[in-house]
Motif scaffolding. Structure first.
Motif, PDB file in Angstrom:
ATOM      1  N   GLU A 342       0.507  25.287   7.541  1.00 10.42           N
ATOM      2  CA  GLU A 342       0.844  25.913   8.838  1.00 10.42           C
ATOM      3  C   GLU A 342      -0.357  25.872   9.770  1.00 10.42           C
ATOM      4  O   GLU A 342      -0.225  25.612  10.975  1.00 10.42           O
ATOM      5  N   GLN A 343      -1.523  26.143   9.203  1.00  8.62           N
ATOM      6  CA  GLN A 343      -2.758  26.134   9.991  1.00  8.62           C
ATOM      7  C   GLN A 343      -3.025  24.737  10.550  1.00  8.62           C
ATOM      8  O   GLN A 343      -3.397  24.583  11.727  1.00  8.62           O
ATOM      9  N   ARG A 345      -0.741  22.438  11.094  1.00 13.40           N
ATOM     10  CA  ARG A 345       0.320  22.150  12.069  1.00 13.40           C
ATOM     11  C   ARG A 345       0.010  22.802  13.413  1.00 13.40           C
ATOM     12  O   ARG A 345       0.194  22.195  14.470  1.00 13.40           O
ATOM     13  N   ARG A 346      -0.466  24.030  13.369  1.00  9.72           N
ATOM     14  CA  ARG A 346      -0.791  24.744  14.615  1.00  9.72           C
ATOM     15  C   ARG A 346      -1.871  24.030  15.412  1.00  9.72           C
ATOM     16  O   ARG A 346      -1.925  24.146  16.629  1.00  9.72           O
ATOM     17  N   HIS A 347      -2.735  23.323  14.711  1.00  7.81           N
ATOM     18  CA  HIS A 347      -3.825  22.597  15.376  1.00  7.81           C
ATOM     19  C   HIS A 347      -3.455  21.143  15.641  1.00  7.81           C
ATOM     20  O   HIS A 347      -4.334  20.312  15.934  1.00  7.81           O
TER      21      HIS A 347
END
Length: 420
Positions: A342-343, A345-347
């Motif tokens: 998720e981390q 993907r967020r970046h």
């Protein structure tokens, strides 16, 4: 005449074997027994019942086991269903170079579980050799500066993709995975980092410059391809593997098997930077019905939500392969891997692959190794519950081992995609 064959009789430990029997009475039910002793003479056994076809033949690739330690069509079930006679014992190859595991395979009539004075004479028997090095693989002990380990090199002139192999809390120098990787064309460095020779035990800090020195040692070797190296890692080793991938430009492909996305309990240091461990709630340590300790709930929701303690995975320039056993009872590795991806993907990153296996436990190893549900670590006084169910765990090991090799080749070979 009853005849049992196994093809091949001598093979690498991660290679399948075809087992067949001929000369039986049509539809006759038989029991297969497998056994092996480790280097401490601890015994592991398995058994399974099969029924011959109309021609008096049994083929484990075709026929389903009717009972015993597993049910269904599982050609290698006798290997991965081996169980220790001495509880809490893990089948772990220590000396990978000079001797194989010898699997004793016997075929007998089914017997009721009644103790008799005379042992039943088997109808047929075989001894199979399970090696951890292919012919021509060489092993060089590494004792350069503070580095301690063993470098396994494939036969031939090279060059080969370089991989650092990291295990977890077991400590010492563990070589069986690196030796198998070298048998499949990788220059693999089994790297010790605590509890071996003059290395500290217990671990008080993780100095990432130690792992940078290991990467540079690999890249200097004339048989190792550049410009980057890979890491294959599990448990605490995966914690270090993730941190190394973030901080070391030499690391371009990282396999993380059942690891956290944060620092567990000792700080990581890289040059003038200190990364602190995550606070945790000891009361969430629990035990199962057998009294085995489970740590997968130790880190509370506050820790999971506090991004200050997440390793900044988005800073890594290489690629990641997350391998997760969904029945891991030592770490909540599924949640940790999901948080890490998720981390990313967020970046805006897409430099990762996640393989999540229902029913698999913590100790995902090369294929056909038996499941170790629980064992002791020398650093702890309790018995650790690793988790997993026998059949899905075996399937996870077989599938993930092939995917690991594909991943490492893809991102370490010159024709592979460029770094993000």
């Amino acid at each position: 005449m009853v005849q049992m064959t196994a093809t091949p009789l001598s093979a690498l430990a991660d290679e399948p074997v075809r087992i067949r029997v001929t000369g039986l009475t049509p539809y006759q039910t038989m029991c297969f027994h497998a056994s092996v002793k480790d280097e401490k003479e601890d015994l592991f056994r398995s058994r399974a019942y099969y029924r011959a076809n109309e021609y008096g033949e049994i083929d484990l690739e075709r026929d389903a086991a009717l009972g015993g330690d597993y049910v269904g069509i599982h050609p290698m079930g006798l290997f991965w269903s081996l169980k220790p006679e001495k509880p809490l014992t893990r089948l772990l190859k220590k000396n990978v170079m000079n001797s194989p595991f010898q699997i004793q395979l016997k075929l007998s009539d089914p017997q009721l579980p009644i103790k008799t004075k005379a042992a039943q004479v088997p109808k047929a028997s075989l001894t199979l050799e399970r090696w951890y090095v292919a012919p021509g693989v060489t092993r060089v002990f590494v004792k350069e500066g503070r580095l301690r380990g063993a470098l396994f090199l494939p036969p031939g002139e090279g060059q080969f993709p370089g991989v650092i192999d990291l295990f977890g809390g077991i400590g010492g120098l563990i070589e069986f995975r690196a030796s198998l990787l070298a048998s499949h064309g990788f220059a693999a460095l089994a790297l010790a980092y605590h509890g071996y020779e003059d290395l500290p035990f217990p671990l008080e800090k993780v100095d990432l410059e130690y792992f940078e020195e290991a990467a540079n040692l690999l890249l200097r070797h004339p048989k190792v391809l550049g410009p980057g190296v890979g890491i294959i890692s599990i448990c605490r080793g995966a914690e270090i593997g993730l941190s190394a991938a973030i901080h070391l430009k030499q690391v371009t492909a990282t396999v993380l098997i059942n690891g956290p996305n944060f620092i567990i309990d000792v700080p990581h240091i890289y040059r003038d930077k200190i990364l602190q461990p995550t606070p945790f709630c000891l009361h969430l340590e629990s035990t199962d019905v057998f009294g085995f300790t489970e740590y997968y709930r130790v880190y509370d929701e506050t820790g999971f939500k506090d991004s200050r303690y997440f390793l900044p995975i988005e800073k890594a320039q290489g690629h990641f392969l997350f391998i997760v056993g969904e029945e891991d009872k030592n770490l909540n590795s599924k949640v940790h891997a999901e948080k890490a991806t998720e981390q990313l993907r967020r970046h805006g990153k897409n430099n990762w692959t996640l393989l999540s296996y229902p029913g698999a436990g913590h100790l995902i190893e090369p294929p056909y190794a038996p499941l170790c549900r629980a064992s002791r670590l020398s650093s702890l006084s309790t018995v650790i519950h690793w988790g997993g169910e026998v059949i899905p765990h075996a399937a996870a090991q077989e599938h993930s081992w092939q995917e690991i090799q594909k991943f490492l080749r893809k991102y370490l070979m010159p024709a592979g995609p460029s770094q993000l």
